[in-house]
Write a protein that holds these residues in place. Structure first.
Motif, short mmCIF file in Angstrom:
data_model
loop_
_atom_site.label_atom_id
_atom_site.label_comp_id
_atom_site.label_asym_id
_atom_site.label_seq_id
_atom_site.Cartn_x
_atom_site.Cartn_y
_atom_site.Cartn_z
N ALA A 1 0.20 2.93 5.17
CA ALA A 1 1.59 3.38 5.14
C ALA A 1 2.43 2.45 4.29
O ALA A 1 3.29 2.90 3.51
CB ALA A 1 2.14 3.44 6.57
N GLU A 2 2.22 1.12 4.42
CA GLU A 2 2.96 0.18 3.59
C GLU A 2 2.62 0.34 2.12
O GLU A 2 3.48 0.25 1.24
CB GLU A 2 2.67 -1.26 4.05
CG GLU A 2 3.34 -1.66 5.34
CD GLU A 2 2.62 -1.10 6.56
OE1 GLU A 2 1.55 -0.48 6.37
OE2 GLU A 2 3.11 -1.27 7.68
N LEU A 3 1.33 0.56 1.82
CA LEU A 3 0.92 0.76 0.43
C LEU A 3 1.54 2.02 -0.13
O LEU A 3 2.01 2.05 -1.28
CB LEU A 3 -0.60 0.83 0.34
CG LEU A 3 -1.18 1.11 -1.05
CD1 LEU A 3 -0.75 0.03 -2.04
CD2 LEU A 3 -2.70 1.20 -0.97
N SER A 4 1.57 3.08 0.67
CA SER A 4 2.17 4.33 0.21
C SER A 4 3.66 4.16 -0.06
O SER A 4 4.19 4.68 -1.05
CB SER A 4 1.94 5.43 1.24
OG SER A 4 2.56 6.64 0.85
N ALA A 5 4.32 3.39 0.81
CA ALA A 5 5.75 3.15 0.58
C ALA A 5 5.97 2.38 -0.71
O ALA A 5 6.94 2.62 -1.44
CB ALA A 5 6.33 2.39 1.78
N THR A 6 5.09 1.45 -1.01
CA THR A 6 5.20 0.70 -2.25
C THR A 6 5.02 1.62 -3.46
O THR A 6 5.73 1.50 -4.47
CB THR A 6 4.16 -0.42 -2.28
OG1 THR A 6 4.33 -1.25 -1.13
CG2 THR A 6 4.30 -1.27 -3.53
N VAL A 7 4.07 2.55 -3.36
CA VAL A 7 3.83 3.49 -4.46
C VAL A 7 5.03 4.41 -4.65
O VAL A 7 5.40 4.76 -5.79
CB VAL A 7 2.54 4.29 -4.19
CG1 VAL A 7 2.36 5.39 -5.23
CG2 VAL A 7 1.34 3.37 -4.19
N VAL A 8 5.64 4.81 -3.54
CA VAL A 8 6.86 5.62 -3.66
C VAL A 8 7.94 4.86 -4.41
O VAL A 8 8.67 5.41 -5.25
CB VAL A 8 7.35 6.04 -2.26
CG1 VAL A 8 8.73 6.70 -2.34
CG2 VAL A 8 6.37 6.99 -1.62
N GLY A 9 8.02 3.56 -4.12
CA GLY A 9 8.99 2.75 -4.86
C GLY A 9 8.66 2.65 -6.33
O GLY A 9 9.55 2.58 -7.18
N LEU A 10 7.36 2.66 -6.66
CA LEU A 10 6.96 2.61 -8.06
C LEU A 10 7.35 3.89 -8.80
O LEU A 10 7.59 3.87 -10.02
CB LEU A 10 5.45 2.38 -8.16
CG LEU A 10 4.95 1.01 -7.69
CD1 LEU A 10 3.42 0.97 -7.72
CD2 LEU A 10 5.52 -0.11 -8.57
N ARG A 11 7.40 5.01 -8.07
CA ARG A 11 7.77 6.26 -8.72
C ARG A 11 9.21 6.21 -9.23
O ARG A 11 9.55 6.85 -10.23
CB ARG A 11 7.63 7.44 -7.76
CG ARG A 11 6.19 7.80 -7.46
CD ARG A 11 6.05 9.30 -7.17
NE ARG A 11 7.04 9.78 -6.22
CZ ARG A 11 6.85 9.86 -4.91
NH1 ARG A 11 5.69 9.47 -4.40
NH2 ARG A 11 7.79 10.32 -4.12
N ARG A 12 10.03 5.45 -8.55
CA ARG A 12 11.41 5.33 -9.01
C ARG A 12 11.49 4.59 -10.34
O ARG A 12 12.48 4.67 -11.07
CB ARG A 12 12.24 4.60 -7.97
CG ARG A 12 12.30 5.30 -6.62
CD ARG A 12 13.34 4.65 -5.71
NE ARG A 12 13.33 5.25 -4.38
CZ ARG A 12 12.72 4.73 -3.33
NH1 ARG A 12 12.06 3.60 -3.48
NH2 ARG A 12 12.76 5.33 -2.16
N LYS A 13 10.42 3.82 -10.66
CA LYS A 13 10.34 3.11 -11.94
C LYS A 13 9.50 3.88 -12.95
O LYS A 13 8.96 3.31 -13.89
CB LYS A 13 9.75 1.72 -11.72
CG LYS A 13 10.59 0.84 -10.81
CD LYS A 13 9.96 -0.53 -10.65
CE LYS A 13 10.79 -1.42 -9.74
NZ LYS A 13 10.19 -2.79 -9.58
N ARG A 14 9.34 5.17 -12.69
CA ARG A 14 8.62 6.05 -13.61
C ARG A 14 7.13 5.74 -13.67
O ARG A 14 6.48 6.00 -14.67
CB ARG A 14 9.22 5.98 -15.02
CG ARG A 14 10.68 6.38 -15.10
CD ARG A 14 10.91 7.82 -14.67
NE ARG A 14 12.31 8.19 -14.75
CZ ARG A 14 12.77 9.39 -14.41
NH1 ARG A 14 11.92 10.31 -13.95
NH2 ARG A 14 14.06 9.67 -14.50
N ARG A 15 6.64 5.12 -12.58
CA ARG A 15 5.20 4.90 -12.51
C ARG A 15 4.59 6.09 -11.76
O ARG A 15 4.42 6.07 -10.56
CB ARG A 15 4.87 3.59 -11.79
CG ARG A 15 5.53 2.34 -12.38
CD ARG A 15 5.06 2.10 -13.82
NE ARG A 15 5.50 0.79 -14.30
CZ ARG A 15 6.63 0.56 -14.92
NH1 ARG A 15 7.48 1.56 -15.14
NH2 ARG A 15 6.96 -0.66 -15.33
#
Length: 584
Positions: free
Chosen positions: A392-406
């Motif tokens: 869940a923590e890793l998924s939340a981090t990936v969601v944050g990366l999407r905001r940076k166009r990752r």
């Protein structure tokens, strides 16, 4: 100073990034962590030492100690200081007499110890051999030096067998007895060790009696020598007295000088007084020979010991436990310092400077989504799907990366079997559950576990879409309303990852970004295929997956450096298969 954030299964842990190539010191936290991870080493080492100690305690022959106490009456005179000094010297001399070979040999003969196998048939123990070796003492006779000195076996007659046996028994008994002064008193204590309580009592009492007999014999011998000297002196005094008396009688019969008469009378009286005193001393000396009195008296005879004196089971067990614990801790620390396998997140964070390192616990149910989301059903019910601790923590981090166009993220493992396919699938499922339109692509040509599990019977896949982009609509299988899966397809000569790196295919990541909010690509392990080097520069970022306690930090850093050299952006790392206790 920059900072890196470590995501675990519970909460993020901030860590300061170390300088490249720096060595972090061994802190108390590291030591406690190493104990948590390697407590079995400490337990096994302690158990091994306890087992050896227990074996020794159970197999070692018990030894019992009995003690006899004697009081010594020193025959000294003089001032207080002189008497104190003379008493100490007298008692020290008596202690040496008690340890003499005459006393010990008398005990051996009186108790028949020269026929006891415990005294004459003893072979040197391992401890004795080690002690002799360290001290440079050899149990073998130096025949060369004996022959050079003319006392070798060819020229010198060996001791009789019974004398050698007796000497061996005396030497053994000397090692089994202890004689000491009790404090500053005139009491000495004679202790003896034996394999049985009664034998210890017999040896201690017999040593005391032999010492008293030796003391009496020494005093009688001294009195005898003194008596012999007195006899000769009395004879001389008797002759002198007779001569003085004769001279006095001759002068008295014809006195001419009164002064001469008085002188002769005085000399005769002095001779007579000296003769009488010497005669009295001779009588006393003869009495001491006939009725000698010892300087020592037994005040406490030995009693049967109630328990064994050696081996000291409690002390040995406690010492073995302490040594085993210390050795176990030392081995754990050495193993911790020299272990290059990845165990803690900061090992990667400090060495590579990654933005984050995630720790994933080993899940008891590591099923792929196909078990819960049958292909083609379109079901959106994922309530029963088990989430791996830390995901869940890793998924939340990936969601944050999407905001940076990752958006397009590749997941590559350092070695096969690290669980990269499972992590890619988990991330895709959690992303879709958040409402994002997600695409999961299987590009692991070496081991397409996702395709075999989710879409084993699919006729088209990624390989076909690379040749015809329009097939994406039918090749991408809908798992839920927000999640699609693109299987691998049939790979021929060139892998899809290498074909994507050529940018000459019908599939464009730019077009996929228009349709999907998140795209996760499962890539073959770095050590098994060059696909990661080819496709990583085309992606928005890469997650590197390692296996806890199996992947080495050196291999991981090599993968990260290699991917960075080809232009890939390393978003972070994942330590998979970590024990659940790591999250506590």
């Amino acid at each position: 100073m920059t900072s890196s954030t470590i995501f675990s299964g519970v909460s993020p842990i901030p860590l300061a990034a170390a300088a490249p190539g720096g060595n972090s010191p061994l802190t108390l936290r590291d030591m406690l962590f190493s104990l948590r991870m390697r407590w079995l080493w400490v337990l096994a080492t302690t158990f091994a030492f306890l087992a050896m100690a227990g074996t020794y305690v159970l197999t070692a022959e018990p030894t019992f100690v009995a003690s006899t106490q004697l009081v010594i009456v020193p025959q000294v005179s003089g001032s207080e200081a002189q008497r104190a000094f003379a008493e100490d010297a007298f008692i020290e001399g008596q202690l040496e007499i008690a340890r003499s070979s005459d006393v010990v040999g008398g005990t051996v003969r009186a108790l028949g110890l020269d026929t006891d196998p415990d005294f004459v048939d003893q072979t040197p123990s391992l401890q004795d051999r080690a002690k002799n070796w360290l001290m440079g003492i050899s149990s073998e006779p130096d025949t060369e030096s004996q022959e050079a000195a003319g006392t070798g076996p060819r020229e010198a007659q060996p001791h009789a067998e019974d004398e050698r046996i007796q000497d061996r028994a005396i030497a053994t008994l000397l090692n089994m007895i202890g004689i000491r002064r009790v404090g500053s008193s005139t009491i000495i204590e004679i202790s003896a060790a034996a394999s049985t309580p009664q034998r210890a009592v017999d040896i201690a009492d017999m040593l005391a009696r032999q010492y008293i007999q030796k003391n009496i014999a020494m005093k009688a011998n001294a009195s005898r020598q003194y008596s012999e000297w007195l006899e000769r002196f009395v004879s001389e005094q008797q002759r002198g007295l007779a001569e003085a008396a004769s001279a006095l009688a001759s002068f008295t019969s014809n006195p001419r000088d009164q002064f001469k008469l008085a002188e002769l009378q005085s000399a005769t009286d002095a001779r007579r007084s000296l003769y009488e005193n010497t005669l009295n001393q001779l009588t006393e000396a003869r009495q001491r020979i006939t009725y000698p009195v010892s300087d020592a008296t037994i005040v406490s005879r030995a009693t049967l010991p109630l328990s064994k004196a050696r081996p000291r089971s409690t002390l040995i067990i406690a010492f073995a436990a302490a040594v085993g614990l210390g050795v176990g801790l030392a081995l754990a620390m050495i193993r911790h310092v020299g272990d290059r396998r990845i165990i803690r997140p900061h090992q990667i964070a400090e060495a590579s400077g990654l933005p984050f390192v995630t720790l994933l616990a080993t899940s008891r149910k590591t099923h792929l989504p196909a078990r819960f989301l049958p292909a083609g059903t379109g079901s959106s019910s994922t309530a029963a799907y088990p989430v791996i601790p830390g995901m869940a923590e890793l998924s939340a981090t990936v969601v944050g990366l999407r905001r940076k166009r990752r958006v397009v993220i590749g997941i590559v493992a350092v070695d096969p079997g690290s669980g990269a396919s499972t992590i890619a699938c988990e991330l895709a499922v959690l992303s879709s559950r958040s409402g994002a339109h997600t695409l999961l692509i299987d590009a692991a040509a070496q081991r397409s576990s996702l395709s075999k599990s989710i879409a084993p019977h699919s006729s088209t896949g990624l390989v076909d879409v690379l040749d015809n982009g329009e097939l994406i609509q039918t090749a991408a299988l809908p798992l839920t309303s927000t999640l699609k899966f693109l299987p691998l397809g049939k790979v021929e000569a060139v892998t899809p990852a290498i074909r994507l790196s050529s940018r000459r295919t019908q599939l464009s990541f730019a077009d996929l970004k228009k349709e999907f909010d998140a795209i996760f690509i499962d890539i073959s392990a770095f050590s098994a295929s060059p696909d990661a080097n080819a496709i990583a520069p085309e992606l928005d970022g890469v997650l590197v997956v390692t296996s806890h306690g199996r992947t080495s930090i050196d291999d991981t850093l090599r993968v990260i450096d290699t991917l960075r050299n080809v232009g890939a952006e390393i978003l972070g790392a994942v330590i998979n298969h970590a024990p659940e206790r790591m999250h506590s």
